[in-house]
Design a protein around this motif. Structure first.
Motif: not given
Ligand code: ZN
Ligand code: ZN
Length: 416
Positions: A12-13, A59, A260, A350-351, A360
């Protein structure tokens, strides 16, 4: 044609920007990660725009897109996914919110959005203490469900006739500002009523939490009282055509965070619970990778979500993000270092989450696909810069499932 099984390791991230702290390198460039670098060298690489170039995404929308669902079509708010992930069965018409247990002062000025990252156990005790208040509010004909998930995070569901998700977020997303009670964002009776019920709940819970013994004790110990419930992301559950039907596969998700499990669950993936998978920096990485290996005996696709990279970025700590990536690499290698044939592995994010600003951002994320039949490119290590020279070039999140399942010989031909 042999079908391969697919493992997606979603950090994630994961994407980041170079920081002075890491000598102008991103955490991924800085981290020692021999196994992931090997996959990169033996695989095909690229960059991915989760939703679109330059669009910073959450997310929730990022995951929807990566699983092949256009968030502009299916997304109303993150609440329903969080609720599903927390094990709440949503009914049609339910409006679900994500909430944060936060700290406010007596004038509702927001001191800490995460109540000093309160522990999961303490947050649960506080959420439980609101049960009578929820029951009282439910007497008005709208059922109120409050469920604490990980640390300061929780889920709130309103169930009853004519409710609406068209209300403002109570969480202002930044500190040192005054928290405003929810307002309707459309002129409907449902939105007005929903805002009113929410406001009663938020004010009522503040009164109860302020005097709660656990909070008094926290203050005595020099910690912050978790005295406010800040809602955001109100939404209704979209009806998604499941991944399993779409691609005729069997799929599962391994994740700590409720969101998630919720997004993947809504896409029809089976939720696998792993002991100690907390969605925090201290998560049971070994257990998660082992569970993924086990599930790949039965599933065509396993989605393994790891949150720590994003949390370290939000805490503006590029060094701890790099360290965490190193831990991921070790455990990943322990479980999959023998790189079994018949397996396709995808590593991505995801980013981008900037560990400089803690937010983000819209930069694309690195992506690698490794497998017996992939066309290798010349990329030598897995990071934001090297992946830009890879054979996958630049993909959209919406294309990832097609590309991955095609490499695995799962996708069916279009035309004849
Ligand atoms: Zn995320
Ligand atoms: Zn994040």
């Amino acid at each position: 044609m042999t079908r391969a099984r697919c493992l997606i390791v979603l950090l994630d991230g994961l994407g980041d920007r170079p920081s002075v702290e890491l000598k102008k390198r991103t955490p991924l460039m800085y981290a020692r990660k021999p196994f992931i670098d090997r996959l990169s060298r033996e695989g095909v690489n690229g960059l991915m725009d989760p939703v679109g170039p330059g669009i910073p995404v959450g997310s929730d929308t990022g995951h929807l897109a990566i699983l092949g669902y256009d968030p502009y079509k299916y997304y109303t708010g993150r609440g329903p996914f969080e609720a599903l992930g927390a094990g709440i069965r949503l009914e049609p018409g339910d409006v679900a919110f994500r909430y944060n247990l936060a700290t406010v002062d007596e004038n509702w000025r927001l001191i800490d959005r995460r109540a000093g990252r309160i522990s999961t156990e303490e947050a649960e005790v506080l959420a439980d203490s609101l049960r009578d208040l929820a029951a009282d509010l439910s007497k008005g004909g709208v059922e109120v469900i409050i469920r604490s998930t990980v640390e300061h995070r929780g889920v709130l569901v309103l169930r009853g006739p004519s409710l609406s998700h068209k209300v403002t977020d109570v969480d202002p997303h930044k500190e040192n500002v005054t928290v405003e009670m929810p307002r309707p964002t459309e002129a409907s009776e449902g939105a007005r009523r929903t805002a009113q019920i929410l406001a009663e709940l938020i004010k009522g819970s503040h009164a109860l939490l302020t005097v709660h013994e656990l909070n008094r004790d926290r203050v005595r110990r020099g910690m912050m009282a978790a005295n406010a419930l800040l809602t955001r992301g109100g939404g209704v559950m979209p009806n998604l055509y499941s991944l399993n039907e779409r691609f005729k596969i069997r799929s599962s998700v391994i994740a700590g965070g409720a969101l998630y499990k919720g997004v993947c669950g809504a896409a029809g993936m089976e939720v696998v619970n792993v002991e100690g998978a907390t969605g925090t920096l201290k998560t049971n990485l070994a257990g998660k990778f082992r569970a993924a290996r086990d599930r790949l005996r039965v599933d065509d696709l396993v989605f393994l979500h790891i949150k720590g990279t994003d949390s370290a970025s939000h805490d503006r700590s590029p060094a701890s993000k790099a360290q965490f990536i190193e831990r991921v690499d070790e455990e990943f290698s322990r479980a999959f270092g023998d790189t079994p044939s018949g397996l396709v592995i995808c590593v991505t994010g995801d980013h981008t989450t900037s560990s400089i600003t803690g937010e983000h951002r819209g930069d694309p994320v690195p992506l690698l696909i490794w497998g017996d039949e992939v066309r290798r490119d010349g990329v030598e290590s897995f990071d934001e810069v090297n992946c830009s020279k890879g054979g996958l070039n630049r993909l959209r999140g919406l294309d990832l499932m097609n590309v991955l399942l095609d490499v695995a010989n799962v996708t069916e031909m279009f035309g004849e």
